[in-house]
Write a protein that holds these residues in place. Structure first.
Motif, short mmCIF file in Angstrom:
data_model
loop_
_atom_site.label_atom_id
_atom_site.label_comp_id
_atom_site.label_asym_id
_atom_site.label_seq_id
_atom_site.Cartn_x
_atom_site.Cartn_y
_atom_site.Cartn_z
N THR A 68 0.93 -1.41 0.22
CA THR A 68 -0.16 -0.02 -0.24
C THR A 68 1.08 1.29 -0.05
O THR A 68 0.52 2.47 -0.70
N GLU A 69 2.26 1.44 0.35
CA GLU A 69 3.20 2.14 0.76
C GLU A 69 3.25 2.28 -0.56
O GLU A 69 3.52 3.95 -0.77
N LEU A 70 4.12 0.95 -1.04
CA LEU A 70 4.23 1.76 -3.02
C LEU A 70 3.95 2.25 -3.64
O LEU A 70 3.85 3.63 -3.89
N PHE A 71 2.07 2.05 -3.54
CA PHE A 71 1.26 2.08 -4.41
C PHE A 71 0.84 3.85 -3.89
O PHE A 71 0.51 5.08 -5.19
N ALA A 76 12.17 1.89 -3.78
CA ALA A 76 12.73 1.73 -3.38
C ALA A 76 11.93 0.40 -2.56
O ALA A 76 12.45 -0.75 -2.41
N ARG A 77 11.07 0.23 -2.37
CA ARG A 77 9.77 -0.72 -2.03
C ARG A 77 9.04 -1.50 -3.13
O ARG A 77 8.69 -2.15 -3.03
N SER A 78 9.89 -1.41 -4.74
CA SER A 78 9.46 -1.97 -5.70
C SER A 78 9.33 -3.69 -5.87
O SER A 78 9.31 -4.01 -6.40
N GLN A 79 10.79 -4.46 -4.74
CA GLN A 79 11.35 -5.68 -4.83
C GLN A 79 9.70 -6.60 -4.22
O GLN A 79 9.57 -7.44 -4.28
#
Length: 511
Positions: free
Chosen positions: A364-367, A394-397
């Protein structure tokens, strides 16, 4: 003491206005009395010795359990004070499950804790932890959900209803935390387990959840295989459980959306929503309405998307579904931006990003940060856009398919800042990731469009022309999956990245 003396004593106490007969008995067929005043009740209770209290509560618990229909919490407290901890733990389990079904997540967690405090062991302890795991998932306490769910799995009989339900909670929590290897591991554990006689539906719900979560993180082959396994099980089962049917519709919807068939995805999500409503599952019904809002965003029906996401955001707040409130708020930010409501969209995105970070909800933070970066680009706040896009990348993994769009948004921010070469490299990286997945749940047009615009900005117009031609072809191929011409027209005309792709293709390629 016989019945007649008791009746006379009760009549005398009633005449003296110390007690009164209840108009409606809580237990069918019984005559019930209650104290008229709380002070009298407390004074009478205070006159009992500690031993008398313990014996009285134990007798009350035994009688109420035999009579049936007693409130589970009242029963649990009688047994706990009466020195029967095993019976108290079982009653607290029933009370916790009732609270969970009724939507009181905090009470479910607290009642389960009281059951654990009574020394619950084995299966009872596992089922208490399972209740807590489910409540924590909906509250957005994801690390606790994994911890409680794992404890439950270790204690509950393998292959039982509660065991599959506990794995379902861990699958959901690990996917939201971005723990993708754990997500796949637990889904594999569930798929390999033999269900007990009554647990086939719980197994199908678990596997369908696993299929949905694997699909949204880009593991399409594994997701499709699980969907097919659930479909085969349905063919072999005469009884059609509503909860399993709803979850299968939802898994099919995710797969359709992630592989480019948006209308089919919306239709199946609608079917899931109806099935959850039929089952009385208000939480999942609310979640599917939020997902429908996302599907309509991708299709270009922003008015309907905004309405559904606002409703889901407000309802999740009322039901204290904190994680769903965050995700629906982030998705609402995206819709508001598409409708030109940039300031309001930014506020929703910032709130969702900040709260998601605190909760550890990486996906959720990523999108949320990705949408915030897009809004900042639209507002001309390019430094902020770069910061948010980099935080998203940075959170895409932890959410690979969503991360592809984050790279594209970063490239757009870099273009705006005049760092063209860096923008080309970043856009090209996004394009390579897109090709590795084949399709995305969202942002596919943005990635292809950004590559073309970055190449054009670097003076490589011939390559830009080829990129925009490829983008147009891919876009039209996706549009061809929309059998309804109204949806197809709206998808191409109203979604900004789609319309921009077609316009640049006309300008650069002619025709």
């Amino acid at each position: 003491m016989g019945g007649a003396p008791v009746a006379r004593r009760l009549a005398e106490l009633s005449r003296r206005e110390l007690i009164r007969r209840r108009d409606e008995a809580r237990i069918a067929g019984e005559v019930e009395y209650e104290f008229r005043h709380a002070l009298v009740r407390e004074a009478a209770y205070g006159m009992l010795t500690e031993r008398d209290r313990r014996v009285g509560h134990a007798l009350a618990g035994d009688w109420l359990e035999r009579a049936g229909g007693a409130d589970a919490m009242a029963l649990a407290e009688h047994f706990e004070i009466g020195g029967a901890p095993a019976q108290a733990a079982e009653a607290y389990l029933r009370a916790a499950e009732e609270a969970l079904r009724g939507g009181d997540l905090a009470a479910a967690i607290a009642r389960a804790d009281r059951g654990i405090g009574c020394g619950a062991a084995g299966d009872t302890a596992g089922r208490l932890r399972r209740v807590q795991a489910e409540a924590h998932v909906w509250r957005g306490d994801l690390f606790l959900a994994v911890e409680r769910g794992t404890e439950a799995i270790e204690r509950i009989e393998r292959g039982s209803i509660a065991w599959f339900s506990a794995i379902t909670q861990v699958v959901l929590a690990t996917s939201k935390l971005g723990q993708l290897d754990e997500l796949e591991r637990w889904t594999t554990v569930a798929a390999s387990a033999v269900p007990t006689t009554d647990a086939q539906s719980a197994r199908l719900v678990c596997l369908a959840n696993g299929a949905a979560m694997l699909t949204v993180v880009g593991r399409y082959v594994e997701g499709r295989a699980l969907i097919e396994a659930v479909e085969r099980a349905f063919e072999d089962t005469h009884a059609r459980d509503v909860a399993a049917t709803a979850q299968l519709h939802e898994a099919r919807s995710y797969y359709a959306i992630c592989t480019g068939n948006l209308v089919a995805g919306a239709d199946r999500m609608e079917a899931a929503s109806r099935a959850y409503e039929q089952a009385g599952d208000r939480r999942n019904a609310c979640s599917t309405r939020a997902n429908l809002g996302v599907a309509y965003t991708e299709l270009g029906d922003f008015e309907r998307a905004e309405s559904m996401l606002r409703e889901a955001h407000q309802e999740s707040d009322r039901m204290h579904l904190h994680e769903l409130k965050l995700s629906s708020g982030a998705n609402l930010a995206q819709v508001l931006a598409c409708r030109g409501k940039l300031a309001e969209g930014r506020a929703f995105a910032e709130a969702a990003a900040s709260a998601s970070r605190q909760a550890g909800a990486v996906r959720t933070e990523l999108f949320a940060r990705c949408y915030l970066a897009k809004i900042c680009v639209a507002l001309g706040d390019l430094e902020a856009a770069e910061d948010e896009a980099r935080a998203s990348v940075a959170r895409s993994q932890s959410a690979p398919t969503l991360g592809v769009q984050a790279y594209a948004v970063l490239a757009r921010a870099l273009l705006g800042l005049g760092r063209v070469d860096e923008a080309v490299r970043t856009a090209t990286e996004a394009s390579s990731m897109l090709e590795s997945f084949g399709t995305l749940e969202e942002g596919e047009s943005l990635v292809r469009l950004t590559v073309a615009e970055a190449l054009a900005a670097s003076g490589r117009q011939h390559e830009a022309n080829a990129a925009i031609a490829s983008a147009r072809a891919a876009l039209l191929a996706r549009a061809d999956k929309l059998s309804d011409p109204t949806w197809r027209e709206r998808f191409l005309r109203d979604v900004p990245d789609n319309a921009r792709t077609l316009e640049l293709a006309r300008q650069w390629l002619g025709g």
